[in-house]
Scaffold this motif. Structure first.
Motif, mmCIF file in Angstrom:
data_model
loop_
_atom_site.group_PDB
_atom_site.id
_atom_site.type_symbol
_atom_site.label_atom_id
_atom_site.label_comp_id
_atom_site.label_asym_id
_atom_site.label_seq_id
_atom_site.Cartn_x
_atom_site.Cartn_y
_atom_site.Cartn_z
ATOM 1 N N TRP A 171 1.072 -1.174 -0.022
ATOM 2 C CA TRP A 171 0.109 0.085 -0.042
ATOM 3 C C TRP A 171 0.819 1.247 0.119
ATOM 4 O O TRP A 171 1.570 1.633 1.062
ATOM 5 C CB TRP A 171 -0.880 -0.054 1.199
ATOM 6 N N ILE A 236 -7.055 -2.874 -6.852
ATOM 7 C CA ILE A 236 -7.970 -2.812 -5.748
ATOM 8 C C ILE A 236 -9.426 -2.275 -5.932
ATOM 9 O O ILE A 236 -9.265 -1.282 -6.752
ATOM 10 C CB ILE A 236 -7.533 -2.337 -4.424
ATOM 11 N N TRP A 273 -12.065 5.616 2.680
ATOM 12 C CA TRP A 273 -10.661 6.432 2.059
ATOM 13 C C TRP A 273 -11.061 7.683 1.421
ATOM 14 O O TRP A 273 -10.484 8.887 1.797
ATOM 15 C CB TRP A 273 -10.079 5.456 0.946
ATOM 16 N N MET A 310 -12.607 -3.529 1.660
ATOM 17 C CA MET A 310 -13.508 -2.715 2.608
ATOM 18 C C MET A 310 -15.031 -3.150 2.600
ATOM 19 O O MET A 310 -15.833 -2.512 2.537
ATOM 20 C CB MET A 310 -13.117 -1.454 2.331
ATOM 21 N N ARG A 406 -11.853 -9.577 0.550
ATOM 22 C CA ARG A 406 -11.563 -9.324 1.890
ATOM 23 C C ARG A 406 -12.734 -10.198 2.986
ATOM 24 O O ARG A 406 -12.371 -11.161 3.663
ATOM 25 C CB ARG A 406 -11.266 -8.272 2.687
ATOM 26 N N PHE A 455 1.066 -7.441 7.189
ATOM 27 C CA PHE A 455 0.663 -6.192 6.546
ATOM 28 C C PHE A 455 1.031 -5.169 7.627
ATOM 29 O O PHE A 455 1.836 -4.389 7.087
ATOM 30 C CB PHE A 455 -0.968 -6.366 6.453
HETATM 31 C C1 GLC Z 1 -7.215 -2.302 4.007
HETATM 32 C C2 GLC Z 1 -6.717 -3.647 3.026
HETATM 33 C C3 GLC Z 1 -5.359 -3.594 2.796
HETATM 34 C C4 GLC Z 1 -5.044 -2.412 1.913
HETATM 35 C C5 GLC Z 1 -5.495 -1.071 2.639
HETATM 36 C C6 GLC Z 1 -5.381 0.181 1.929
HETATM 37 O O1 GLC Z 1 -6.571 -2.252 5.082
HETATM 38 O O2 GLC Z 1 -6.952 -4.738 3.880
HETATM 39 O O3 GLC Z 1 -4.961 -4.767 2.365
HETATM 40 O O4 GLC Z 1 -3.554 -2.287 1.671
HETATM 41 O O5 GLC Z 1 -6.769 -1.324 3.073
HETATM 42 O O6 GLC Z 1 -6.183 -0.122 0.696
#
Ligand code: GLC
Length: 689
Positions: A171, A236, A273, A310, A406, A455
């Motif tokens: 990320w 994504i 986001w 998400m 997810r 992560f």
């Molecule tokens: C969430 C996802 C992760 C991703 C992040 C930013 O936390 O689980 O994999 O990198 O969002 O998109």
């Protein structure tokens, strides 16, 4: 034998594909009880030595006994040991001992599984909603029950073969050049790589189905440039749609009424986001079709895979929550913050995210039926992925598209795989990954894997090497890490040779792994199993939590402790220990049934070949497009004639049942000598007995 029981008026989840009539009689195997408070729950008395398998993406061990779990898809990046819910809701478990019983509680809202937590031998299942379906499966052992269950829920999603290549993610990859740089470093170091992920930063303002023109000015050309280097880009897709005048997805969703609603009919708002977003109503067929069709925008650019994120759905805050917080802060005594109000304050701020109250405040239109979100919460991520999967069937009917999610519920396994969300760079999370894989397989999620290296938190070189040495056996093999953490691409550490060795072994194993994966999908079977599933009469196998069977030929024994120089292993039968040290260096020795200590240096991969089994290996290459599956080396552990049938196809079309997809590698006797016979060229046969 499967029996179905139906209580009240259950909401259809689409988890099951075989329609079986509900029993009219009272349930026999479990006790159905109504508590004094009026709640309905089920109990089952476990024998002292029963093992409980299942629950898919859940915390703790392969044996689920001794803890309490809650199916409620949760966006919680801190999977510490006490957590009860993770991102998926997989309500299938098996109590296995003298009597074996499989239980699937098919309901889209929260369910609690108390597996000997409150009372040691009592399994207590409490659905939060009294309307549910219950499937009880009797069978000849846990494995048999899993296979019956898998027939009930339908064929697992099949990924393209390139998705068995190694994949790199982080990320924060922001623009074309950053991605080029990652690829260049892999290629310069000759570390294999097949895909790079595009996290939220590729979008324009975090708007779904947009690509920033500033950072990816020639996207289509860039996708094709990467493809020429054997690299697929995987973007994504987030569940929340940014509220922004003029943004087509937002405008269309609003105009056609395709977003989740508040009770007053307005579109529900949650912060993710991009700031404020609306959530597409994935429970509605029109909304699914609409959202699914949008993937075409990226498919047209040459994209061949997606990860849906998400989609619990995750919410940082809601407008209602923020309003309440402001009220609270107005009366807050900032001049006198003490133990009492300090924690109140911090909890209140943290508690803005993913509030249960907010999940109870918006509604879906399930094709005419209005349902409050919390009643169907566990189906949201499933239906986002279904939207994409169904769209691909129309948009690219002859081609497999990589897709994983997810959040999930059983049934989603037919449309995509999963990754296990935001783990941490912790040794305990490597072990959790090991233990979770067979449980995911039981629930149909065969194309799955964890963020290798972790992560959150900073990864160390040895952790990554040990994690990869396990990850080479998981179908999804992706290194992913969070913004702000230490870089953990395989070339970032001192010794890239060790990374190259481990990943090269992955590529040598791809024909075998892909074959075992495809067989598992096509026959509703498991690819990764606990030992007890194949050695049901071996008592110790029932208690082994850190060794797994991968396909029919091998057992793996990963190392998951820092500074370990090896580990104890349990062999339920005589096996061939193959210590893979580098592509050109390996040692093999026959080991007898029992407990042994084996040396495993960092950078090595221990593999055990089972009796009368073989492992085919091809030459390692730097991306799957270059795999040459005409020549093989075989390592076999047998003193008699035997055969391994390998499944092989072009890796992207859907002609799964063609006869030519099955290739035989036979060990046959000729003039008292065992030798290999196959339509493939056998460059080397290493035979042990
Ligand atoms: C969430 C996802 C992760 C991703 C992040 C930013 O936390 O689980 O994999 O990198 O969002 O998109």
């Amino acid at each position: 034998m499967i029996k179905k029981y139906s209580y009240g008026q259950p909401i259809e989840t689409s988890a099951v594909v075989t329609d079986i009539p509900a029993e009219q009689d009272e349930i026999q195997a479990l006790n159905l009880i109504r508590s004094d408070e009026g709640n309905l729950f089920l109990t089952y008395f476990m024998e002292e030595d029963d093992v409980v398998y299942g629950l898919g993406e859940a915390n703790r061990g392969i044996n689920k006994r001794g803890y309490i779990y809650e199916s409620f898809c949760s966006d919680d990046p801190l999977h510490t040991e006490e957590k009860r819910s993770l991102y998926g809701a997989h309500n299938f478990l098996i109590v296995s001992g003298m009597v074996n019983i499989g239980i699937f509680v098919d309901t889209p809202s929260q369910v609690q599984f108390d597996i000997g937590y409150t009372a040691k031998n009592v399994l207590k299942i409490t659905p939060s909603d009294e309307n549910f379906k219950l499937y009880l499966i009797e069978g000849n052992g846990a494995y048999d029950i899993v296979r019956q269950f898998r027939k009930l829920i339908g064929r697992s999603y099949i990924a393209p073969r390139w998705a068995f290549g190694f994949q790199q993610s982080r990320w924060s990859y922001c623009n074309e050049d950053e991605i080029r740089e990652v690829v260049k470093n892999y290629r310069d170091n000759h570390i294999p790589l097949d895909a790079v992920y595009m996290d939220i930063d590729y979008m324009d303002g975090y708007k779904d189905f947009t690509v920033s023109e500033e950072r990816f000015p020639h996207f289509r050309e860039f996708v094709s440039e990467m493809k020429q280097q054997g690299i697929r880009l995987v973007p994504i897709i987030d569940a929340g749609v940014k509220i922004e005048e003029g943004y087509d997805i937002y405008e269309e969703g609003r105009y056609y009424q395709l977003f989740c609603k508040r009770p007053d009919g307005s579109d529900f708002v949650a912060g993710v986001w991009p700031g404020k977003t609306h959530f597409p109503d994935f429970m509605n067929t029109n909304a699914r079709n609409w959202f699914g069709s949008k993937y075409q925008k990226l498919l047209q650019e040459g994209i061949e895979g997606f990860w849906n994120d998400m989609n619990e759905p995750a919410m940082f805050y809601t407008e209602e929550g923020v309003r309440e917080a402001k009220e609270y802060l107005k009366g807050f005594d900032f001049d006198n913050i003490d133990a009492g109000n300090f924690f109140q304050l911090t909890d209140m701020i943290k508690g803005l995210a993913n509030r249960r109250k907010d999940y109870e405040s918006f509604y879906h239109n399930m094709d005419g039926q209005i349902v409050r979100h919390d009643k169907v919460h566990n189906l949201y991520g499933f239906n986002m992925t279904r939207a994409a999967g169904e769209a691909f069937e129309h948009l690219q009917p002859d081609k497999r598209i990589l897709l994983f999610s997810r959040s999930s519920y059983i049934g989603m396994h037919r449309y995509g795989g999963i990754w296990t969300g935001d783990n941490q760079s912790w040794w305990s999370h490597l072990l959790l990954n090991i233990k979770m894989m067979p449980s995911l397989n039981m629930c149909g999620f065969i194309y799955s894997g964890a963020d290798l290296g972790g992560f959150g938190s900073n990864c160390t070189e040895d952790l990554l090497l040990r994690w990869l040495a396990f990850g080479i056996f998981t179908p999804l093999m992706r290194n992913h890490t969070a913004l702000g953490t230490r870089n953990q691409e395989c070339y970032r550490f001192g010794n890239s040779e060790m990374f190259k060795n481990i990943l090269s072994l992955r590529y040598s194993l791809i024909p075998y792994l892909y074959s075992e994966y495809m067989k598992a999908c096509l026959h509703d079977d498991m690819m990764i199993k606990p030992l007890s599933f194949d050695y049901p009469d071996d008592d110790l196998s029932r208690h082994i939590e850190d060794q797994l069977l991968v396909g029919e030929s091998i057992m793996i024994t990963p190392v998951y402790e820092q500074n370990a120089i090896g580990r104890y292993v349990y062999l339920p039968e005589d096996m061939l220990f193959v210590r893979f040290q580098s592509p050109s260096k390996r040692s093999c020795c026959v080991m007898h049934k029992g407990i042994h200590y084996i040396p495993v240096d960092v950078g090595e991969v221990p593999v055990f070949i089972r009796q009368n089994k073989m492992l085919p290996l091809c030459r390692a290459v730097e991306c799957t497009d270059l795999l040459d599956t005409s020549k093989f080396e075989l390592i076999a552990f047998t003193d008699k004639e035997m055969e391994y049938i390998m499944y092989e196809d072009d890796g992207f079309s859907k002609n799964y049942d063609a006869h030519e997809n099955l290739v035989s590698f036979a060990i046959t006797e000729n003039d008292g000598q065992l030798g290999a016979v196959s339509s493939k060229t056998i460059v080397k046969l290493s035979l042990f007995h």
